[in-house]
Design a protein around this motif. Sequence first.
Motif, PDB file in Angstrom:
ATOM      1  N   GLY A  55       0.625  -1.256  -0.138  1.00 26.16           N
ATOM      2  CA  GLY A  55       0.018   0.509  -0.139  1.00 26.16           C
ATOM      3  C   GLY A  55       0.825   1.821  -0.203  1.00 26.16           C
ATOM      4  N   HIS A  56       2.076   0.853  -0.048  1.00 27.47           N
ATOM      5  CA  HIS A  56       3.427   2.608   0.209  1.00 27.47           C
ATOM      6  C   HIS A  56       3.806   2.243  -0.434  1.00 27.47           C
ATOM      7  CE1 HIS A  56       0.837   2.403   4.085  1.00 27.47           C
ATOM      8  NE2 HIS A  56       1.104   3.252   4.218  1.00 27.47           N
ATOM      9  N   ILE A  57       3.630   1.343  -2.081  1.00 27.53           N
ATOM     10  CA  ILE A  57       5.064   1.746  -2.621  1.00 27.53           C
ATOM     11  C   ILE A  57       5.939   3.005  -3.350  1.00 27.53           C
ATOM     12  CG2 ILE A  57       5.066   1.388  -5.588  1.00 27.53           C
ATOM     13  CD1 ILE A  57       5.793  -1.650  -3.692  1.00 27.53           C
ATOM     14  N   VAL A  58       4.343   3.822  -3.959  1.00 27.35           N
ATOM     15  CA  VAL A  58       5.312   5.126  -4.349  1.00 27.35           C
ATOM     16  C   VAL A  58       5.644   5.674  -3.457  1.00 27.35           C
ATOM     17  CG1 VAL A  58       3.628   7.250  -4.871  1.00 27.35           C
ATOM     18  CG2 VAL A  58       2.034   5.659  -5.279  1.00 27.35           C
ATOM     19  N   GLU A  59       5.824   6.146  -1.960  1.00 28.70           N
ATOM     20  CA  GLU A  59       6.320   6.641  -1.258  1.00 28.70           C
ATOM     21  C   GLU A  59       7.579   5.886  -0.764  1.00 28.70           C
ATOM     22  OE1 GLU A  59       2.474   7.079   0.497  1.00 28.70           O
ATOM     23  OE2 GLU A  59       2.769   5.713  -0.518  1.00 28.70           O
ATOM     24  N   GLN A  60       7.643   4.575  -1.563  1.00 28.25           N
ATOM     25  CA  GLN A  60       9.079   4.544  -1.058  1.00 28.25           C
ATOM     26  C   GLN A  60       9.886   4.409  -2.104  1.00 28.25           C
ATOM     27  OE1 GLN A  60       8.832  -0.172   0.274  1.00 28.25           O
ATOM     28  NE2 GLN A  60       6.355  -0.246  -0.141  1.00 28.25           N
ATOM     29  N   ILE A  61       9.236   4.911  -3.596  1.00 23.29           N
ATOM     30  CA  ILE A  61      10.365   5.183  -4.606  1.00 23.29           C
ATOM     31  C   ILE A  61      10.030   6.380  -4.469  1.00 23.29           C
ATOM     32  CG2 ILE A  61       9.706   5.753  -7.538  1.00 23.29           C
ATOM     33  CD1 ILE A  61       7.512   2.850  -7.601  1.00 23.29           C
ATOM     34  N   LYS A  62       9.850   7.217  -4.254  1.00 23.35           N
ATOM     35  CA  LYS A  62       9.765   8.659  -3.766  1.00 23.35           C
ATOM     36  C   LYS A  62      11.059   8.661  -2.502  1.00 23.35           C
ATOM     37  CE  LYS A  62       9.499  13.562  -3.761  1.00 23.35           C
ATOM     38  NZ  LYS A  62      10.042  13.301  -2.135  1.00 23.35           N
ATOM     39  N   ILE A  63      10.955   7.642  -1.435  1.00 28.01           N
ATOM     40  CA  ILE A  63      12.312   8.160  -0.790  1.00 28.01           C
ATOM     41  C   ILE A  63      13.217   7.475  -1.250  1.00 28.01           C
ATOM     42  CG2 ILE A  63      12.066   5.653   0.700  1.00 28.01           C
ATOM     43  CD1 ILE A  63      12.455   7.639   3.439  1.00 28.01           C
ATOM     44  N   ILE A  64      13.158   6.224  -2.693  1.00 24.56           N
ATOM     45  CA  ILE A  64      14.225   6.290  -2.662  1.00 24.56           C
ATOM     46  C   ILE A  64      15.210   6.917  -3.892  1.00 24.56           C
ATOM     47  CG2 ILE A  64      15.457   4.227  -5.047  1.00 24.56           C
ATOM     48  CD1 ILE A  64      13.812   2.157  -3.936  1.00 24.56           C
ATOM     49  N   GLU A  65      14.194   7.651  -4.411  1.00 23.32           N
ATOM     50  CA  GLU A  65      14.679   8.767  -5.139  1.00 23.32           C
ATOM     51  C   GLU A  65      15.416  10.672  -4.112  1.00 23.32           C
ATOM     52  OE1 GLU A  65      11.759   9.057  -9.166  1.00 23.32           O
ATOM     53  OE2 GLU A  65      10.822  10.452  -7.307  1.00 23.32           O
ATOM     54  N   ASP A  66      15.256  10.551  -3.239  1.00 20.62           N
ATOM     55  CA  ASP A  66      15.882  11.471  -2.045  1.00 20.62           C
ATOM     56  C   ASP A  66      16.659  10.489  -2.122  1.00 20.62           C
ATOM     57  OD1 ASP A  66      12.968  12.625  -2.453  1.00 20.62           O
ATOM     58  OD2 ASP A  66      12.428  12.245  -0.677  1.00 20.62           O
TER      59      ASP A  66
END
Length: 495
Positions: free
Chosen positions: A133-144
Amino acid sequence: MSLYKSNELKLYNSMTSEKEVFNSILDGRVGMYVCGPTVYSNVHLGNCRTFISFDMIYRYLRHLGYKVRYVRNITDAGHLTDDADQGEDKISKKARLEQIEPMEVVQRYTLDFHKVMQQFNSLPPSIEPTATGHIVEQIKIIEDILEKGFAYVVDGSVYFDVKKFNDDHQYGKLSGRNLEDMIANTRELAGQSEKKNPQDFALWKKASPEHIMRWPSPWGDGFPGWHLECTVMSSKYLGEQFDIHGGGMDLKFPHHECEIAQGEAAHGCSPVNYWLHANMLTLNGQKMSKSTGNSILPAELFSGDNDFMEKPFAPSVIRFFMMQAHYRSILDFSNDALVGAEKGFNRLIDALEIIEDLPVSDNSSVDVKAWKAKCYAAMNDDFNTPILIAELFDMIKSIHAIKDGKAQISKQDKDDLVSTFHAFFYDVLGLQTASSESNNADSEALNAAMQLIIDLRANARADRDFATSDKIRDDLAKAGIQLKDGVDGTTYSVK
């Protein structure tokens, strides 16, 4: 005044290996994150011990008057078979073996987990987020993390650069490991891995063609790293820095160590103020292991259908047995130990029955105030439930003395005794009497029976046998059970 203001609570912080006075970031509020189960099989007893330990901690914090946001995740993707960066996703592997969808595996074992924890009378967490349920947030933190230079991409996978991170931070500080020593002790051959260093860990893994659980990302189809999930879900619901992070001792390295590195890399601050770890269980003096057969499931303990115990044991007896040991100590399950725990548990039940009807006098020969202070002192000393239980047993002697006319208690002291005994037995230790457990069992039996009846009625309606369908509905209504048909199916309520 809230109790937390008058009680100095000390926690054993795994980061410093010392007991420290607990001060929450926000006065009167606590943020607590506990690593939840990977739902690919029935929850095992060792996991239950961890979750029961943190349920007790959650209960005591609430008892002290804190408003607690307790977050415990469900890992439903990204946890590989060797708990690192190699192997197969445990849920995908189970789905392939049973030839079902991965989310069927997740649903089945999430329900099993919830059922078992309910049987142990554990309170549900405030929030129970899932990794998927939190794939989008995980991709964002990887980008950071990539943008800040602490990660690198290799052929669709993203790895955390531990050596680069260690230049300005300390990787290994929670588990007491030194990165240089870890590198020196590594015997991995050059070219054997796509990682720069063996200590680097996956933030995102490229999915092989046969991998079932996969999501699109800037680096191609793949799935998140196990360690990343907890960093994302804890920071989303508790903030970039929060009070307490808990889990089993086995998660200290590498899982929690990687969480710290990810949090510091992404947010520039240490994510957690107090790290708490529950210790492991053994069975008859040996490590629990499915491969050796030295293993037992909670349901097998409840039913008695196992080769280790002479009889079934109620969930509250097992919970009480766990509370007799400190959450940071190793606990050995054995038949004799559980039999002994059951006897002690029954002594507490007897005291609960006696305590309400104790005769009162004008004066007290029992110092309830001092006893109560000892109970709180035990719990304030890193949740020392064994000492608390010893204090409860010590009071049982006085309870019997009052009952037998050998000691006296005033009405005010009796009221304080009853409320304190109840608070620690029910609210803090989370124990139940047999009648409470029976009521829960009756409720589960009713739910199962009603589901069968609802299914039979649905079959009748599908066969256009409306006479039978209506009779089931009407006869249940006469018995005080009302069926309600909705878009999501049929539910029932008892009048």
